[in-house]
Design a protein around this motif. Structure first.
Motif, short mmCIF file in Angstrom:
data_model
loop_
_atom_site.label_atom_id
_atom_site.label_comp_id
_atom_site.label_asym_id
_atom_site.label_seq_id
_atom_site.Cartn_x
_atom_site.Cartn_y
_atom_site.Cartn_z
N LEU A 54 0.84 -1.19 0.00
CA LEU A 54 0.00 0.00 0.00
C LEU A 54 0.88 1.25 0.00
O LEU A 54 0.64 2.18 -0.77
N HIS A 55 1.87 1.27 0.89
CA HIS A 55 2.83 2.38 0.96
C HIS A 55 4.17 1.87 1.46
O HIS A 55 4.21 1.15 2.46
N GLN A 106 -8.03 2.07 -3.71
CA GLN A 106 -7.44 3.39 -3.93
C GLN A 106 -7.77 4.32 -2.76
O GLN A 106 -6.92 5.08 -2.31
N HIS A 109 -5.52 3.39 0.15
CA HIS A 109 -4.19 3.90 -0.17
C HIS A 109 -4.11 5.41 0.09
O HIS A 109 -3.17 5.90 0.72
N ASP A 110 -5.10 6.13 -0.40
CA ASP A 110 -5.10 7.60 -0.25
C ASP A 110 -5.19 8.01 1.22
O ASP A 110 -4.46 8.90 1.67
N GLY A 113 -2.00 7.41 2.96
CA GLY A 113 -1.02 8.42 2.53
C GLY A 113 -1.19 9.72 3.30
O GLY A 113 -0.20 10.33 3.73
N THR A 123 5.63 10.14 1.15
CA THR A 123 4.93 9.10 0.39
C THR A 123 5.34 9.24 -1.07
O THR A 123 5.78 10.30 -1.51
N ASP A 124 5.18 8.16 -1.81
CA ASP A 124 5.51 8.15 -3.23
C ASP A 124 4.52 9.04 -3.97
O ASP A 124 3.30 8.91 -3.79
N TYR A 128 -0.50 5.23 -7.85
CA TYR A 128 -0.47 3.92 -7.19
C TYR A 128 -0.67 2.82 -8.22
O TYR A 128 -1.61 2.86 -9.01
N ARG A 129 0.22 1.81 -8.22
CA ARG A 129 0.15 0.66 -9.13
C ARG A 129 0.15 -0.61 -8.29
O ARG A 129 1.20 -1.21 -8.06
N PRO A 130 -1.00 -1.05 -7.80
CA PRO A 130 -1.04 -2.25 -6.96
C PRO A 130 -0.55 -3.47 -7.74
O PRO A 130 -0.88 -3.64 -8.91
#
Length: 186
Positions: A54-55, A106, A109-110, A113, A123-124, A128-130
């Motif tokens: 996820l992160h 998503q 993930h957000d 983040g 954070t990247d 996001y590319r799961p």
């Protein structure tokens, strides 16, 4: 990014947040991974190491682990994560990609983040590319037919990279409920 093959200093932990497949999905993953034609240089991941990041958090002082573990507890709206596309990515990564990126994935993930940034952690910035990594150095591997299975995600984990190939990762904290967040704690 830090070299994941090196052990972090004793006063720091290399951390990330992830989704871990339950044992039933690991059985499907094992069959799928065995169907690949692997090149001799491929370094395959063991089933306990399979996860969807996820992160990536990076190096964090161990003195912050309790703070982070508590602050990263967010509610999870259960969602189905279905895999359907094996792929070879640059630098020899053999991965499985979801059939689609579910909106709740998503959203999780957000939200994580935002929480990481509130904690002063980077954070990247890339989209996001799961994915689930099966092997590294697999430039010449040949994937089998696409799989069509997944699991209902009800939680996630805070994990530490150990720097050891025999046990790459260790779960530090589980969030959510049920077996769908990985194997039983050690």
């Amino acid at each position: 990014m830090q070299d994941a093959t090196k052990s972090p200093p004793p006063d720091a932990a290399r951390l990330f947040l992830a989704l871990c497949p339950p044992a039933t999905v690991q059985a499907e993953l094992i069959a799928h991974a065995q169907a690949w034609r692997w090149n001799a240089e491929a370094v395959r991941y063991a089933p306990p190491d399979w996860h969807v990041t996820l992160h990536f958090i990076g190096l964090v002082p161990r003195s912050r682990l309790d703070e982070l573990a508590a602050a990263l507890a967010l509610p999870v709206t259960p969602f189905e994560l279905r895999f359907g596309q094996p792929a070879l990515w640059p630098h020899g990564l053999a991965v499985l990609l979801p059939m689609a990126g579910p909106a709740p994935l998503q959203a999780l993930h957000d939200r994580l983040g935002v929480q990481l940034r509130r904690l002063g952690l980077r954070t990247d910035e890339r989209p996001y590319r799961p994915h689930l990594t099966l092997a590294r150095h697999a430039e010449q591997a040949v994937p089998p037919a696409p799989p069509a299975w997944g699991w209902t995600v009800r939680g996630y984990v805070l994990m530490e990279s150990t720097g050891r190939t025999e046990a790459r990762y260790r779960v530090l904290q589980r969030y959510g409920g049920g077996d769908e967040v990985g194997t039983d704690p050690a």
